[in-house]
Design a protein around this motif. Structure first.
Motif, PDB file in Angstrom:
ATOM      1  N   VAL A   1     -16.496  12.729  -5.025  1.00  0.00           N
ATOM      2  CA  VAL A   1     -16.501  11.315  -4.662  1.00  0.00           C
ATOM      3  C   VAL A   1     -15.615  11.074  -3.438  1.00  0.00           C
ATOM      4  O   VAL A   1     -14.659  11.800  -3.205  1.00  0.00           O
ATOM      5  N   ALA A   2     -15.972  10.056  -2.688  1.00  0.00           N
ATOM      6  CA  ALA A   2     -15.185   9.623  -1.533  1.00  0.00           C
ATOM      7  C   ALA A   2     -14.286   8.466  -1.962  1.00  0.00           C
ATOM      8  O   ALA A   2     -14.608   7.737  -2.911  1.00  0.00           O
ATOM      9  N   LYS A   3     -13.170   8.300  -1.276  1.00  0.00           N
ATOM     10  CA  LYS A   3     -12.295   7.156  -1.535  1.00  0.00           C
ATOM     11  C   LYS A   3     -13.117   5.878  -1.389  1.00  0.00           C
ATOM     12  O   LYS A   3     -13.919   5.750  -0.476  1.00  0.00           O
ATOM     13  N   ASP A   4     -12.964   4.968  -2.307  1.00  0.00           N
ATOM     14  CA  ASP A   4     -13.642   3.668  -2.345  1.00  0.00           C
ATOM     15  C   ASP A   4     -15.106   3.731  -2.742  1.00  0.00           C
ATOM     16  O   ASP A   4     -15.789   2.713  -2.756  1.00  0.00           O
ATOM     17  N   GLN A   5     -15.630   4.902  -3.099  1.00  0.00           N
ATOM     18  CA  GLN A   5     -17.000   5.016  -3.604  1.00  0.00           C
ATOM     19  C   GLN A   5     -17.060   4.380  -4.991  1.00  0.00           C
ATOM     20  O   GLN A   5     -16.166   4.585  -5.813  1.00  0.00           O
ATOM     21  N   ALA A   6     -18.093   3.616  -5.274  1.00  0.00           N
ATOM     22  CA  ALA A   6     -18.251   3.001  -6.603  1.00  0.00           C
ATOM     23  C   ALA A   6     -18.433   4.102  -7.638  1.00  0.00           C
ATOM     24  O   ALA A   6     -19.292   4.978  -7.486  1.00  0.00           O
ATOM     25  N   ILE A   7     -17.611   4.069  -8.692  1.00  0.00           N
ATOM     26  CA  ILE A   7     -17.726   5.078  -9.742  1.00  0.00           C
ATOM     27  C   ILE A   7     -18.215   4.481 -11.064  1.00  0.00           C
ATOM     28  O   ILE A   7     -18.749   5.190 -11.895  1.00  0.00           O
ATOM     29  N   LEU A   8     -18.028   3.169 -11.234  1.00  0.00           N
ATOM     30  CA  LEU A   8     -18.588   2.503 -12.413  1.00  0.00           C
ATOM     31  C   LEU A   8     -18.691   1.012 -12.173  1.00  0.00           C
ATOM     32  O   LEU A   8     -18.144   0.492 -11.211  1.00  0.00           O
ATOM     33  N   GLU A   9     -19.457   0.356 -13.052  1.00  0.00           N
ATOM     34  CA  GLU A   9     -19.573  -1.106 -13.026  1.00  0.00           C
ATOM     35  C   GLU A   9     -19.004  -1.635 -14.331  1.00  0.00           C
ATOM     36  O   GLU A   9     -19.288  -1.100 -15.401  1.00  0.00           O
ATOM     37  N   LEU A  10     -18.218  -2.694 -14.209  1.00  0.00           N
ATOM     38  CA  LEU A  10     -17.592  -3.319 -15.360  1.00  0.00           C
ATOM     39  C   LEU A  10     -17.999  -4.785 -15.395  1.00  0.00           C
ATOM     40  O   LEU A  10     -17.907  -5.484 -14.390  1.00  0.00           O
ATOM     41  N   GLU A  11     -18.464  -5.242 -16.551  1.00  0.00           N
ATOM     42  CA  GLU A  11     -18.872  -6.634 -16.714  1.00  0.00           C
ATOM     43  C   GLU A  11     -17.874  -7.346 -17.618  1.00  0.00           C
ATOM     44  O   GLU A  11     -17.484  -6.835 -18.661  1.00  0.00           O
TER      45      GLU A  11
ATOM     46  N   LYS B   1     -16.997 -13.283 -16.473  1.00  0.00           N
ATOM     47  CA  LYS B   1     -17.166 -13.975 -15.198  1.00  0.00           C
ATOM     48  C   LYS B   1     -18.110 -13.277 -14.223  1.00  0.00           C
ATOM     49  O   LYS B   1     -18.763 -13.939 -13.431  1.00  0.00           O
ATOM     50  N   ALA B   2     -18.157 -11.937 -14.233  1.00  0.00           N
ATOM     51  CA  ALA B   2     -18.927 -11.231 -13.208  1.00  0.00           C
ATOM     52  C   ALA B   2     -19.101  -9.759 -13.570  1.00  0.00           C
ATOM     53  O   ALA B   2     -18.497  -9.254 -14.515  1.00  0.00           O
ATOM     54  N   VAL B   3     -19.925  -9.078 -12.774  1.00  0.00           N
ATOM     55  CA  VAL B   3     -20.043  -7.624 -12.825  1.00  0.00           C
ATOM     56  C   VAL B   3     -19.362  -7.099 -11.570  1.00  0.00           C
ATOM     57  O   VAL B   3     -19.678  -7.530 -10.460  1.00  0.00           O
ATOM     58  N   ALA B   4     -18.415  -6.185 -11.751  1.00  0.00           N
ATOM     59  CA  ALA B   4     -17.649  -5.670 -10.621  1.00  0.00           C
ATOM     60  C   ALA B   4     -17.808  -4.159 -10.526  1.00  0.00           C
ATOM     61  O   ALA B   4     -17.789  -3.452 -11.537  1.00  0.00           O
ATOM     62  N   SER B   5     -17.986  -3.669  -9.298  1.00  0.00           N
ATOM     63  CA  SER B   5     -17.980  -2.228  -9.049  1.00  0.00           C
ATOM     64  C   SER B   5     -16.536  -1.775  -8.949  1.00  0.00           C
ATOM     65  O   SER B   5     -15.732  -2.404  -8.266  1.00  0.00           O
ATOM     66  N   ILE B   6     -16.208  -0.695  -9.629  1.00  0.00           N
ATOM     67  CA  ILE B   6     -14.860  -0.140  -9.599  1.00  0.00           C
ATOM     68  C   ILE B   6     -14.880   1.077  -8.695  1.00  0.00           C
ATOM     69  O   ILE B   6     -15.640   2.024  -8.932  1.00  0.00           O
ATOM     70  N   PRO B   7     -14.054   1.074  -7.625  1.00  0.00           N
ATOM     71  CA  PRO B   7     -14.078   2.166  -6.658  1.00  0.00           C
ATOM     72  C   PRO B   7     -13.130   3.303  -7.038  1.00  0.00           C
ATOM     73  O   PRO B   7     -12.157   3.109  -7.765  1.00  0.00           O
ATOM     74  N   ALA B   8     -13.418   4.481  -6.510  1.00  0.00           N
ATOM     75  CA  ALA B   8     -12.514   5.621  -6.653  1.00  0.00           C
ATOM     76  C   ALA B   8     -11.267   5.357  -5.818  1.00  0.00           C
ATOM     77  O   ALA B   8     -11.379   4.944  -4.665  1.00  0.00           O
ATOM     78  N   PRO B   9     -10.081   5.570  -6.368  1.00  0.00           N
ATOM     79  CA  PRO B   9      -8.856   5.313  -5.620  1.00  0.00           C
ATOM     80  C   PRO B   9      -8.556   6.380  -4.569  1.00  0.00           C
ATOM     81  O   PRO B   9      -7.756   6.162  -3.673  1.00  0.00           O
ATOM     82  N   ALA B  10      -9.224   7.535  -4.673  1.00  0.00           N
ATOM     83  CA  ALA B  10      -9.005   8.632  -3.730  1.00  0.00           C
ATOM     84  C   ALA B  10     -10.237   9.520  -3.735  1.00  0.00           C
ATOM     85  O   ALA B  10     -11.047   9.476  -4.663  1.00  0.00           O
ATOM     86  N   ALA B  11     -10.378  10.337  -2.706  1.00  0.00           N
ATOM     87  CA  ALA B  11     -11.458  11.313  -2.655  1.00  0.00           C
ATOM     88  C   ALA B  11     -11.107  12.486  -3.556  1.00  0.00           C
ATOM     89  O   ALA B  11      -9.937  12.786  -3.785  1.00  0.00           O
ATOM     90  N   GLY B  12     -12.121  13.147  -4.091  1.00  0.00           N
ATOM     91  CA  GLY B  12     -11.869  14.316  -4.920  1.00  0.00           C
ATOM     92  C   GLY B  12     -13.085  14.695  -5.732  1.00  0.00           C
ATOM     93  O   GLY B  12     -14.203  14.257  -5.456  1.00  0.00           O
ATOM     94  N   THR B  13     -12.858  15.523  -6.744  1.00  0.00           N
ATOM     95  CA  THR B  13     -13.913  15.983  -7.640  1.00  0.00           C
ATOM     96  C   THR B  13     -13.635  15.433  -9.032  1.00  0.00           C
ATOM     97  O   THR B  13     -12.512  15.504  -9.520  1.00  0.00           O
ATOM     98  N   VAL B  14     -14.661  14.896  -9.662  1.00  0.00           N
ATOM     99  CA  VAL B  14     -14.528  14.331 -11.001  1.00  0.00           C
ATOM    100  C   VAL B  14     -14.362  15.480 -11.991  1.00  0.00           C
ATOM    101  O   VAL B  14     -15.215  16.368 -12.072  1.00  0.00           O
TER     102      VAL B  14
END
Length: 64
Positions: A28-38, A41-54
């Protein structure tokens, strides 16, 4: 590194995982969406805080 959920706004204390976009072994790249949380109020994409391998995913769709 563990990913902590960011503050989602006033009154948004919890939510439900809608989608998980990564799996162990993915790069994953820094700021890449890794999950969606509802929340109420809304559905929000949660970004990766840093680049790396899951290395592990500890939640799945439907997790609160």
């Amino acid at each position: 590194m563990d990913v902590k959920l960011p503050k989602l706004g006033e009154g948004a204390e919890s939510g439900v995982v809608v989608n998980v976009f990564v799996k162990p072994g993915d790069t994953v790249a820094k700021d890449q969406a890794i999950l969606e949380l509802e929340n109420e109020k809304a559905v929000a994409s949660i970004p990766a805080p840093a680049a790396g391998t899951v290395s592990a995913v500890h939640v799945k769709a439907g997790t609160r």
